[in-house]
Design an enzyme around this catalytic site. Structure first.
Site, mmCIF file in Angstrom:
data_model
loop_
_atom_site.group_PDB
_atom_site.id
_atom_site.type_symbol
_atom_site.label_atom_id
_atom_site.label_comp_id
_atom_site.label_asym_id
_atom_site.label_seq_id
_atom_site.Cartn_x
_atom_site.Cartn_y
_atom_site.Cartn_z
ATOM 1 N N HIS A 19 0.882 -1.172 0.000
ATOM 2 C CA HIS A 19 0.000 0.000 0.000
ATOM 3 C C HIS A 19 0.913 1.214 0.000
ATOM 4 C CE1 HIS A 19 -3.509 -2.524 1.176
ATOM 5 N NE2 HIS A 19 -2.550 -3.264 1.721
ATOM 6 N N GLU A 200 -7.072 -12.476 6.038
ATOM 7 C CA GLU A 200 -6.059 -11.812 6.874
ATOM 8 C C GLU A 200 -6.561 -11.920 8.319
ATOM 9 O OE1 GLU A 200 -5.704 -7.564 6.304
ATOM 10 O OE2 GLU A 200 -3.744 -7.489 7.300
HETATM 11 N N1 ADE Z 1 -4.796 -1.232 4.176
HETATM 12 C C1 ADE Z 1 -3.483 -1.052 4.331
HETATM 13 N N2 ADE Z 1 -2.930 -2.154 4.851
HETATM 14 C C2 ADE Z 1 -3.919 -3.058 5.018
HETATM 15 C C3 ADE Z 1 -3.983 -4.382 5.502
HETATM 16 N N3 ADE Z 1 -2.907 -5.042 5.937
HETATM 17 N N4 ADE Z 1 -5.176 -4.994 5.535
HETATM 18 C C4 ADE Z 1 -6.270 -4.362 5.121
HETATM 19 N N5 ADE Z 1 -6.260 -3.116 4.648
HETATM 20 C C5 ADE Z 1 -5.089 -2.466 4.588
HETATM 21 ZN ZN ZN Z 2 -2.531 -5.129 2.546
#
Ligand code: ADE
Ligand code: ZN
Length: 338
Positions: A19, A200
């Site tokens: 990101h 995640e």
């Molecule tokens: N935005 C930036 N990093 C993120 C992550 N690890 N998981 C979800 N959204 C994100």
């Molecule tokens: Zn991410």
């Protein structure tokens, strides 16, 4: 045999889960705050770093959205992206596919054009100056509604040549992939590649939705897929790539101890796992540090490190010819560093 640290440092790498707003180092945050006359709730760089203590994804996201408030002008986005490219160039990264979060900016009055023009001009410069090839992936914030994502896609259509793919990020729990079925369907019809964060923090069911409902081409994170044996088998059979982020997993408490990180298990189960950095300024490391973290703690064998680098090439959205060139570079490095 080369020392494993030297071997990883020199290894030609790709980054597929980054990101760009998560590469905002505290030093640059202060510089941009000064440039744009913005008051930060921190007195020093050290104080900012001390605030980076997270127990779950949302803790991080709250600070991440606050941090990106210093990004105001095209020059700011350009400088942010150049700083990232300079850093990964020093780590022998040859290709990057980076995320940006337009809604994190348009919702506070910064135009889509400002964001994309700043990032794109830096990517062009990075290609010329460092030889780093790149693709841009626009993410929808999943805590917002699908209508907001639809409007963001509308804006992206004016910049189609600069955007290669569409993704889904932000708060996962309570915001399943199915919420974005229609906008992903339209993005696919428009010719974008599709990715989504899933597994995640969210359950294996979210990964299945990302595969079956969003029809993603690549899975971001995907760690919790391992809780479901038939899903794991499906991922192995299809060879859909997972963009795994070790230091992120550690910092956001999905993995409490690096020696328990699932990357080795993923490889043993035949998953197409890759190593990436996610939000390096917040999680304590870029590509080399992420490779090193798992290589040292698990530990990983040299062949496993090589497999991860090979997977990182196979999993790009590059042409077969471009992948071949990167594989040749990697093979030459391996041969020169027995
Ligand atoms: N935005 C930036 N990093 C993120 C992550 N690890 N998981 C979800 N959204 C994100
Ligand atoms: Zn991410």
């Amino acid at each position: 045999m080369a020392d494993i640290r030297d071997f990883i440092e020199g290894l030609p790498k790709t980054e597929l889960h980054l990101h760009i707003e998560g590469s905002l180092e505290p030093e640059l945050m202060f510089e941009l705050a000064k440039r744009n006359e913005i008051d930060l709730p921190y007195a020093s760089v050290e104080e900012v770093r001390k605030a980076y203590q997270f127990t779950q994804l949302q803790d991080f996201l709250d600070i991440y959205y606050q941090g990106m408030g210093v990004l105001q002008t095209e020059q700011d986005f350009h400088d942010l992206t150049m700083a990232y490219l300079e850093k990964v160039h020093s780590q022998n990264v040859m290709h990057v596919e980076i995320f940006f979060d337009p809604q994190g900016h348009t919702d506070r009055g910064v135009s889509f054009d400002t964001v994309i023009n700043g990032i794109s001009s830096a990517l062009d410069k990075g290609r010329e100056e460092f030889g780093i090839s790149s693709k841009l992936i626009m993410c929808f914030l999943r805590h917002l509604d699908e209508l907001s994502a639809e409007k963001t896609l509308d804006a992206a259509l004016f910049h189609k040549t600069k955007i290669h793919g569409v993704g889904l990020d932000s708060s996962e729990l309570g915001h399943p992939p199915s919420k974005f079925k229609n906008v992903f369907e339209r993005a696919r019809r428009e010719g974008f590649k599709l990715v989504a964060h899933a597994g995640e923090e969210g359950p294996p069911e979210y990964v299945k939705e990302a595969l079956d409902i969003l029809k993603i081409d690549r899975l971001d994170h995907g760690n919790r897929s391992l809780e479901d044996a038939s899903l794991t088998e499906r991922l192995a059979d299809s060879q859909i790539a997972l963009t795994v982020c070790p230091l992120s997993n550690y910092k956001l408490a999905g993995v409490t101890d690096m020696s328990k990180h699932p990357i080795k298990t993923m490889l043993q189960k035949g998953l197409k796992a890759t190593i990436n950095s996610d939000d390096p300024a917040y999680f304590g490391g870029y590509m080399t540090e992420n490779y090193l973290a798992v290589a040292n703690a698990l530990p990983l064998e040299r062949d496993e490190i090589i497999t991860l680098a090979q997977n990182g090439i196979d999993a790009t959205f590059c042409t077969e010819k471009e992948k071949e060139v990167m594989h040749e570079k990697l093979n030459a490095y391996i041969a020169a560093n027995p």
